[in-house]
Write an enzyme that holds these catalytic residues in place. Structure first.
Site, PDB file in Angstrom:
ATOM      1  N   LEU A 125       8.128 -11.374  -5.849  1.00 27.05           N
ATOM      2  CA  LEU A 125       9.222 -11.591  -6.801  1.00 27.05           C
ATOM      3  C   LEU A 125      10.396 -10.657  -6.488  1.00 27.05           C
ATOM      4  O   LEU A 125      11.546 -11.085  -6.405  1.00 27.05           O
ATOM      5  CB  LEU A 125       8.712 -11.331  -8.237  1.00 27.05           C
ATOM      6  CG  LEU A 125       9.749 -11.402  -9.359  1.00 27.05           C
ATOM      7  CD1 LEU A 125      10.191 -12.848  -9.598  1.00 27.05           C
ATOM      8  CD2 LEU A 125       9.183 -10.821 -10.666  1.00 27.05           C
ATOM      9  N   GLU A 127      13.240  -8.166  -5.025  1.00 28.12           N
ATOM     10  CA  GLU A 127      14.134  -8.153  -3.855  1.00 28.12           C
ATOM     11  C   GLU A 127      14.864  -6.809  -3.804  1.00 28.12           C
ATOM     12  O   GLU A 127      14.896  -6.085  -4.803  1.00 28.12           O
ATOM     13  CB  GLU A 127      15.150  -9.302  -3.973  1.00 28.12           C
ATOM     14  CG  GLU A 127      14.454 -10.653  -3.975  1.00 28.12           C
ATOM     15  CD  GLU A 127      15.437 -11.822  -4.037  1.00 28.12           C
ATOM     16  OE1 GLU A 127      16.667 -11.606  -3.976  1.00 28.12           O
ATOM     17  OE2 GLU A 127      14.942 -12.953  -4.147  1.00 28.12           O
ATOM     18  N   ILE A 157       6.381  -5.616  -1.494  1.00 27.58           N
ATOM     19  CA  ILE A 157       5.324  -6.602  -1.738  1.00 27.58           C
ATOM     20  C   ILE A 157       3.955  -6.046  -1.304  1.00 27.58           C
ATOM     21  O   ILE A 157       3.757  -5.705  -0.132  1.00 27.58           O
ATOM     22  CB  ILE A 157       5.636  -7.945  -1.020  1.00 27.58           C
ATOM     23  CG1 ILE A 157       7.052  -8.438  -1.411  1.00 27.58           C
ATOM     24  CG2 ILE A 157       4.566  -8.993  -1.332  1.00 27.58           C
ATOM     25  CD1 ILE A 157       7.327  -8.508  -2.900  1.00 27.58           C
ATOM     26  N   ILE A 337      -4.774  22.254 -14.920  1.00 27.86           N
ATOM     27  CA  ILE A 337      -6.098  22.836 -15.189  1.00 27.86           C
ATOM     28  C   ILE A 337      -6.728  23.368 -13.897  1.00 27.86           C
ATOM     29  O   ILE A 337      -7.392  24.397 -13.890  1.00 27.86           O
ATOM     30  CB  ILE A 337      -7.013  21.798 -15.887  1.00 27.86           C
ATOM     31  CG1 ILE A 337      -6.516  21.585 -17.325  1.00 27.86           C
ATOM     32  CG2 ILE A 337      -8.474  22.241 -15.866  1.00 27.86           C
ATOM     33  CD1 ILE A 337      -7.229  20.491 -18.101  1.00 27.86           C
ATOM     34  N   GLU A 363       5.281  -3.590 -11.722  1.00 27.25           N
ATOM     35  CA  GLU A 363       5.142  -4.684 -12.703  1.00 27.25           C
ATOM     36  C   GLU A 363       5.906  -4.403 -13.994  1.00 27.25           C
ATOM     37  O   GLU A 363       5.420  -4.667 -15.095  1.00 27.25           O
ATOM     38  CB  GLU A 363       3.662  -4.987 -12.966  1.00 27.25           C
ATOM     39  CG  GLU A 363       3.005  -5.484 -11.686  1.00 27.25           C
ATOM     40  CD  GLU A 363       1.674  -6.149 -11.878  1.00 27.25           C
ATOM     41  OE1 GLU A 363       1.464  -6.774 -12.915  1.00 27.25           O
ATOM     42  OE2 GLU A 363       0.867  -6.040 -10.945  1.00 27.25           O
ATOM     43  N   SER A 366       8.590   1.567 -17.335  1.00 25.58           N
ATOM     44  CA  SER A 366       8.395   1.906 -18.763  1.00 25.58           C
ATOM     45  C   SER A 366       9.618   1.501 -19.583  1.00 25.58           C
ATOM     46  O   SER A 366       9.479   1.027 -20.717  1.00 25.58           O
ATOM     47  CB  SER A 366       8.159   3.409 -18.915  1.00 25.58           C
ATOM     48  OG  SER A 366       6.879   3.732 -18.455  1.00 25.58           O
TER      49      SER A 366
HETATM   50  C1  FAD Z   1       3.813   0.399  -4.740  1.00 26.19           C
HETATM   51  C2  FAD Z   1       4.587  -0.768  -5.276  1.00 26.19           C
HETATM   52  C3  FAD Z   1       4.015  -2.034  -5.236  1.00 26.19           C
HETATM   53  C4  FAD Z   1       4.748  -3.151  -5.691  1.00 26.19           C
HETATM   54  N1  FAD Z   1       4.202  -4.399  -5.560  1.00 26.19           N
HETATM   55  C5  FAD Z   1       4.980  -5.492  -5.851  1.00 26.19           C
HETATM   56  C6  FAD Z   1       4.495  -6.812  -5.565  1.00 26.19           C
HETATM   57  O1  FAD Z   1       3.376  -7.006  -5.105  1.00 26.19           O
HETATM   58  N2  FAD Z   1       5.327  -7.864  -5.825  1.00 26.19           N
HETATM   59  C7  FAD Z   1       6.576  -7.700  -6.339  1.00 26.19           C
HETATM   60  O2  FAD Z   1       7.272  -8.695  -6.546  1.00 26.19           O
HETATM   61  N3  FAD Z   1       7.057  -6.460  -6.623  1.00 26.19           N
HETATM   62  C8  FAD Z   1       6.286  -5.354  -6.379  1.00 26.19           C
HETATM   63  N4  FAD Z   1       6.772  -4.083  -6.630  1.00 26.19           N
HETATM   64  C9  FAD Z   1       8.123  -3.937  -7.184  1.00 26.19           C
HETATM   65  C10 FAD Z   1       8.153  -3.386  -8.592  1.00 26.19           C
HETATM   66  O3  FAD Z   1       7.715  -4.354  -9.502  1.00 26.19           O
HETATM   67  C11 FAD Z   1       9.578  -2.896  -8.859  1.00 26.19           C
HETATM   68  O4  FAD Z   1       9.723  -1.707  -8.112  1.00 26.19           O
HETATM   69  C12 FAD Z   1       9.863  -2.640 -10.303  1.00 26.19           C
HETATM   70  O5  FAD Z   1       9.903  -3.847 -11.007  1.00 26.19           O
HETATM   71  C13 FAD Z   1      11.182  -1.891 -10.524  1.00 26.19           C
HETATM   72  O6  FAD Z   1      12.226  -2.456  -9.798  1.00 26.19           O
HETATM   73  P1  FAD Z   1      13.171  -1.530  -8.883  1.00 26.19           P
HETATM   74  O7  FAD Z   1      12.271  -0.688  -8.073  1.00 26.19           O
HETATM   75  O8  FAD Z   1      14.144  -2.387  -8.196  1.00 26.19           O
HETATM   76  O9  FAD Z   1      13.917  -0.579  -9.931  1.00 26.19           O
HETATM   77  P2  FAD Z   1      15.280  -0.918 -10.719  1.00 26.19           P
HETATM   78  O10 FAD Z   1      15.153  -2.221 -11.409  1.00 26.19           O
HETATM   79  O11 FAD Z   1      16.427  -0.715  -9.814  1.00 26.19           O
HETATM   80  O12 FAD Z   1      15.272   0.239 -11.811  1.00 26.19           O
HETATM   81  C14 FAD Z   1      15.736   1.574 -11.545  1.00 26.19           C
HETATM   82  C15 FAD Z   1      15.695   2.347 -12.863  1.00 26.19           C
HETATM   83  O13 FAD Z   1      16.594   1.735 -13.806  1.00 26.19           O
HETATM   84  C16 FAD Z   1      15.899   1.398 -14.999  1.00 26.19           C
HETATM   85  N5  FAD Z   1      16.432   0.170 -15.558  1.00 26.19           N
HETATM   86  C17 FAD Z   1      16.699  -1.008 -14.929  1.00 26.19           C
HETATM   87  N6  FAD Z   1      17.174  -1.909 -15.794  1.00 26.19           N
HETATM   88  C18 FAD Z   1      17.203  -1.325 -17.015  1.00 26.19           C
HETATM   89  C19 FAD Z   1      17.581  -1.735 -18.334  1.00 26.19           C
HETATM   90  N7  FAD Z   1      18.017  -2.965 -18.564  1.00 26.19           N
HETATM   91  N8  FAD Z   1      17.467  -0.844 -19.343  1.00 26.19           N
HETATM   92  C20 FAD Z   1      17.003   0.415 -19.106  1.00 26.19           C
HETATM   93  N9  FAD Z   1      16.642   0.868 -17.889  1.00 26.19           N
HETATM   94  C21 FAD Z   1      16.735   0.013 -16.860  1.00 26.19           C
HETATM   95  C22 FAD Z   1      14.441   1.222 -14.561  1.00 26.19           C
HETATM   96  O14 FAD Z   1      13.556   1.385 -15.643  1.00 26.19           O
HETATM   97  C23 FAD Z   1      14.302   2.334 -13.529  1.00 26.19           C
HETATM   98  O15 FAD Z   1      14.081   3.554 -14.169  1.00 26.19           O
HETATM   99  C24 FAD Z   1       6.045  -2.966  -6.229  1.00 26.19           C
HETATM  100  C25 FAD Z   1       6.591  -1.676  -6.302  1.00 26.19           C
HETATM  101  C26 FAD Z   1       5.889  -0.585  -5.821  1.00 26.19           C
HETATM  102  C27 FAD Z   1       6.537   0.774  -5.877  1.00 26.19           C
END
Ligand code: FAD
Length: 379
Positions: A125, A127, A157, A337, A363, A366
């Site tokens: 999902l 990008e 991914i 600890i 996924e 927070s």
């Molecule tokens: C080890 C790992 C495995 C993963 N596996 C998969 C996978 O298998 N498939 C897949 O599709 N994805 C996967 N992901 C992607 C993961 O789901 C995303 O990293 C995650 O959804 C956050 O997106 P981002 O990293 O682009 O952060 P961003 O969306 O850029 O967020 C950056 C910061 O801004 C904050 N933020 C963004 N929008 C808002 C808002 N509207 N209000 C308040 N705060 C906001 C976020 O909380 C975060 O603190 C994986 C990520 C990791 C690290």
């Protein structure tokens, strides 16, 4: 609500615990150091039935519900978060998407192979420029005769390189149209599917995370899941279930860190007595135990609703939010600890500390969970 473990759930926990001690514990630091993704381990997990925990028996799965699923992920993550993360992504993202939205033919083709671990699954999902804001995705799929042609890059991914099958959500309509996205099943042997860069991560290092690149990737229309234009809604539903698995992953890491630090606090002596005798330490352990149990109850509450097919968007977001934040806090206190020893690779808590942080990000961060919860309660 009574979430006491059943005899069957206890048996599943014991079986998975034994497996993790035998097949994961001895090698986990080696995999962590080298960032090796131990693919053969997943074949073994297929043999004991935990690669298709939620898949009905008619498709070759274990046919369990979400309470059992929580037990499986928790027991694995107690020993190694990386393996727990990969197991969760395989079961609830790729397999979960096909199980929930695939048609009968798609289920017949893919579920038995995914449940037996003949196939490893990935779900794409995210990008580079659209993580939390998935609706703005740029990866497109355009119709060409009876095929769709997918172009674009997905990142972060899980199993982006080693998976045999990828479920991808791509844009088939207008930007910001919530019905402008569609989900597809893509086989690894498709020449238009390529693996990109593998990430070098802080934690969860034995779980493979990589880019997936689609270059004129032609997918037959029979590989569309649940109708054109429904991909985004499907992804949000899959993530509702996925949040239970990340909550279970968080619980496992937190329990592993708690158990290690409780044992250490009873053995380590300073000032002529076990450090567990100092209230500063015993209160940390009391906080850990209380917060883990609270998070566990929320997780089983979400599982209960999911098993009954009832709405659970708020509950799964609450479970994921609380369990992941508790996990980070518990892992942090565990290092405290252990003192200086906790800061070394000789003891297990530094790994729990590094692995824990993913749980508040993957996924849905927070912050995004709080967005979901606040929308639900103010609705
Ligand atoms: C080890 C790992 C495995 C993963 N596996 C998969 C996978 O298998 N498939 C897949 O599709 N994805 C996967 N992901 C992607 C993961 O789901 C995303 O990293 C995650 O959804 C956050 O997106 P981002 O990293 O682009 O952060 P961003 O969306 O850029 O967020 C950056 C910061 O801004 C904050 N933020 C963004 N929008 C808002 C808002 N509207 N209000 C308040 N705060 C906001 C976020 O909380 C975060 O603190 C994986 C990520 C990791 C690290």
């Amino acid at each position: 609500m009574n979430f006491d473990s059943t005899e069957n759930q206890d048996m599943i926990s014991a079986m998975v615990r034994d497996f993790a001690e035998k097949h994961i514990r001895p090698s986990l630091m080696e995999w962590d150091e080298s960032q090796e993704f131990p693919i053969d381990l997943f074949k073994k997990m297929g043999e004991i039935g935990i690669m298709g925990v939620l898949v009905p028996e008619q498709y070759g799965g274990a046919g369990f519900g979400y309470h059992e699923y929580i037990k499986v992920i928790t027991e694995i993550a107690k020993v190694c978060g990386s393996i727990g993360l990969s197991l969760a992504a395989h079961n609830s993202l790729c397999t979960g998407h096909i199980l929930t939205f695939g048609n009968e033919e798609q289920k017949q083709i893919y579920l038995p192979k995914l449940a037996s671990a003949e196939f490893l699954g990935a779900w794409a999902l995210t990008e580079p420029n659209t993580g939390s804001d998935a609706m703005r995705m740029k990866c497109t799929a355009k119709k060409d005769g009876d095929h769709w042609v997918i172009n674009g890059t997905k990142c972060w991914i899980t199993h982006g390189i080693s998976s045999d099958v990828v479920v991808v959500i791509a844009r088939t309509g207008d930007l910001l149209d919530s019905h402008g996205m569609t989900s597809f099943i893509v086989d690894r042997n498709n020449p238009g599917l390529k693996a990109g860069k593998k990430e070098d991560k802080l934690g969860m290092r034995a779980s493979e995370t990589a880019e997936v690149i689609f270059e004129n990737c032609r997918v037959h229309e029979s590989m569309v899941m649940g109708g054109v234009g429904n991909g985004f809604q499907q992804a949000m539903k899959v993530l509702d279930g996925g949040r239970i698995s990340i909550a279970a992953l968080s619980l496992g890491i937190a329990k592993g860190a708690y158990e290690a630090s409780k044992k250490y606090a009873q053995e380590r002596e300073q000032f002529g007595q076990a450090i567990a005798n100092f209230q500063a330490i015993s209160f940390k352990l009391a906080d850990m135990a209380t917060e883990i149990e609270g998070a566990e109850l929320l997780t089983h509450q979400a599982a209960d609703l999911k098993n009954k097919n009832l709405p659970m968007t708020k509950e799964s977001a609450m479970a994921k939010y609380m369990a992941s934040e508790v996990c980070v806090k518990v892992a942090n206190d565990a290092v405290q600890i252990f003192g200086g020893y906790g800061y070394t690779k000789e003891f297990p808590v530094e790994k729990y500390y590094r692995d824990a942080k993913l749980c508040t990000i993957g996924e849905g961060t927070s912050e995004i969970q709080k967005l979901v919860i606040s929308r639900e309660i103010l609705n």
